[in-house]
Design an enzyme around this catalytic site. Structure first.
Site, PDB file in Angstrom:
ATOM      1  CG  HIS A 149     -12.128  -7.928 -10.719  1.00  0.00           C
ATOM      2  ND1 HIS A 149     -10.888  -7.327 -10.719  1.00  0.00           N
ATOM      3  CD2 HIS A 149     -12.395  -8.189 -12.013  1.00  0.00           C
ATOM      4  CE1 HIS A 149     -10.444  -7.224 -11.952  1.00  0.00           C
ATOM      5  NE2 HIS A 149     -11.350  -7.737 -12.764  1.00  0.00           N
ATOM      6  CG  ASP A 181      -8.951  -7.080  -7.960  1.00  0.00           C
ATOM      7  OD1 ASP A 181      -9.725  -7.977  -7.566  1.00  0.00           O
ATOM      8  OD2 ASP A 181      -9.018  -6.561  -9.087  1.00  0.00           O
ATOM      9  CB  SER A 256      -9.560  -9.151 -15.292  1.00  0.00           C
ATOM     10  OG  SER A 256      -9.881  -7.802 -15.387  1.00  0.00           O
TER      11      SER A 256
END
Length: 538
Positions: A149, A181, A256
């Site tokens: 993402h 992901d 992230s």
């Protein structure tokens, strides 16, 4: 003569006494004077002692050593896209068997945007959005793992190494896996990089130290520490194949894709999600275990994608209840809610409401157990499943197919067939001269007068190519370029000459003037400033 000697001795003695007396007086006077000056210099608190900073002595510990060791391997990632040309508008879709339980306040790190260039009258195409995240080096040749993402559906991916503020590398996508992901990207470093040490997430225990390194809110190389709070977390909003390590090490937007480490500095997970009601850290973060990450990475570097088996059924997590199966006459299994039309299970004869109770003669505990076993089965292999249909046991032979083909209509699999952000390779004829991506025009005196531009020299920017270096750094139509790297320009040939001296990685600064509307009946206002950047690989 004797009298004379006596007098001389007395005179010397008197002189000596006088000198001693003067010396004592000088010392006393100095001390008094110093005290007066000290009192005068410290009138607010004359009886307070000044603070003295001791010599610097570093107090190292295991966290200090770990941070220093890992900082060269953790990178800062930014990715941009032009508004209206793709981007991050879509949410992740549920995987097979996922009933999309998003009601418990969990928030995927999906949108970390900063404003694009501003000032003047911006053309619509100049609006860019930017998101940021973290990654970590796993190969000295420039291979980096991050979250999907962070780099999904973007125009450009840029990477900065810790300690090198002057170089920004363009990255290309090697492969992605939307179901976990994860993404693998690559840069071409000037020298070999320092890869991380990979740990074994199966050895992680609740209560172990956990350290997260990343770039929360763009603050590079931030280190936070905590413990492992839980293992194997299956949480609402997560994807089908995600089972997380839970930690209370602070994780925020921008973390992230960064590593979660054990106390030995080994990567045990990839920081991916947080549980939050405010959008920020609230004490619970989630990292994908490194053992799963390693399997995904190895598939991607081998073939550019991750291949998993599927038989083409859907099931509901809400049905995984012992009392339900007991009421239906079985002890456990998978209650089929839907059979994918044309898929392997459909062709084999399975139907909705069938209960899969065994695979290859081994009982199936639940949907997660079935998905794990099927996904690891070789593509085109045949498996035997035992089904309870209305109380009767039936065996079916099913051919396992590629999950991405069986569910090719799902958005996450459709994205696999789209081209990823990648830097183009220029034809040989363009390799020697770097292209800025702008069309220029030499201004005449009449044009300067009509534009109410007083500056001499300079070139007018007539257009800016989409996805070019000029667009990346914020050059716009109607800008007037006065100089490049302090070299004045007044003709297109000047710019070509400067271009011929530049290569990838070189810093470039444009000194420009930009007009803004002065309002009805007023002359345009010209603002002078610099736009700059490092030339990416062509």
């Amino acid at each position: 003569m004797r009298w004379f000697k006596v007098m001389r001795q007395q005179k010397l003695l008197s002189l000596s006494l006088l000198l001693v007396t003067l010396a004592i007086g000088i010392v006393i006077g100095t001390l008094v004077n110093t005290g007066v000056h000290a009192a005068r210099g410290q009138t607010a608190a004359p009886d307070a002692s000044p603070l003295v900073v001791p010599n610097a002595v570093q107090l190292g510990n295991e966290f200090t050593k770990l941070a220093k060791k890992l900082e060269p391997s953790v990178v800062y990632i930014t990715a941009d896209y032009t508004h209206g040309r793709g981007g991050q508008e879509e949410e992740a879709q549920p995987g097979e068997g996922d009933d999309k339980g998003n009601g418990d306040g969990l928030d995927l790190f999906k949108r970390f945007f900063r404003n694009g260039p501003s000032g003047g009258d911006l053309p619509q195409k100049a609006f860019k959005q930017e998101q940021s995240g973290t990654g970590f080096v796993v190969d000295k040749n420039g291979y980096i793992i991050t979250n999907h993402h962070v780099i999904a559906k973007v125009d450009h991916i840029k990477v900065k190494l810790h300690g090198d503020d002057t170089t920004e590398y363009r990255a290309r996508v090697v492969g992605i896996d939307p179901e976990t992901d994860l993404a693998v990207i690559k840069i071409d470093p000037r020298s070999p990089l320092v890869p991380v040490n990979i740990g074994n997430s199966d050895a992680v225990q609740v209560g172990d130290w956990a350290v997260a390194i990343g770039s929360p809110f763009g603050l590079e190389a931030s280190v936070t520490a905590g413990i492992v709070s839980a293992l194997g977390r299956d949480i609402g909003g997560a994807l089908q194949l995600q089972r997380f390590i839970q930690t209370d090490a602070a994780i925020n937007p921008g973390n992230s894709g960064g590593p979660l480490l054990n106390i030995r500095g080994e990567v045990i997970g990839v920081n991916t999600m947080i549980a939050t009601q405010s959008g920020g850290y609230q004490g619970i973060g989630f990292a994908l275990p490194i053992n799963m990450v390693a399997r995904v990475y190895n598939d991607i570097i081998r073939s550019g994608k991750v291949t998993r088996g599927s038989i083409g059924i859907a099931w509901s997590k809400a049905d995984d209840k012992p009392e339900l199966f007991k009421a239906l006459g079985t002890s456990s299994g998978v209650l089929i809610s839907k059979v994918q039309k044309g898929g392997p299970a459909d062709k084999a004869g399975l139907k909705a409401d069938d209960i899969i109770i065994a695979m290859a003669g081994k009982p199936v505990k639940n949907g997660e157990d079935l998905v794990s076993r099927v996904s690891e089965s070789p593509i085109n292999s045949n498996i035997n499943v035992t089904v309870d249909r209305d109380g009767k046991h039936m065996d079916f032979g099913i051919t396992v197919l590629d999950r991405a083909e069986v569910f090719k209509d799902r958005p996450e699999f459709a994205e696999l067939r789209q081209p990823q952000a990648e830097e183009p390779i220029p034809p040989p004829s363009e390799a020697r001269q770097y292209k800025f991506g702008i069309k220029l025009h030499a201004l005449t005196d009449a044009e300067r007068s009509s534009m109410e531009l007083d500056a001499k020299g300079g070139l007018l920017v007539q257009s800016v190519d989409a996805d070019s270096f000029a667009e990346d750094i914020g050059l716009m139509e109607k800008d007037v370029i006065l100089s490049i790297n302090r070299q004045p320009v007044s003709s297109v040939e000047d710019v070509k000459r400067i271009q011929g001296t530049l290569k990838s990685g070189d810093p470039v600064a444009f000194h420009i003037m930009r007009p803004s509307s002065g309002g009805r009946g007023h002359a345009p206002q010209w603002t002078t400033f610099f736009v700059s950047g490092a030339l990416p690989a062509q």
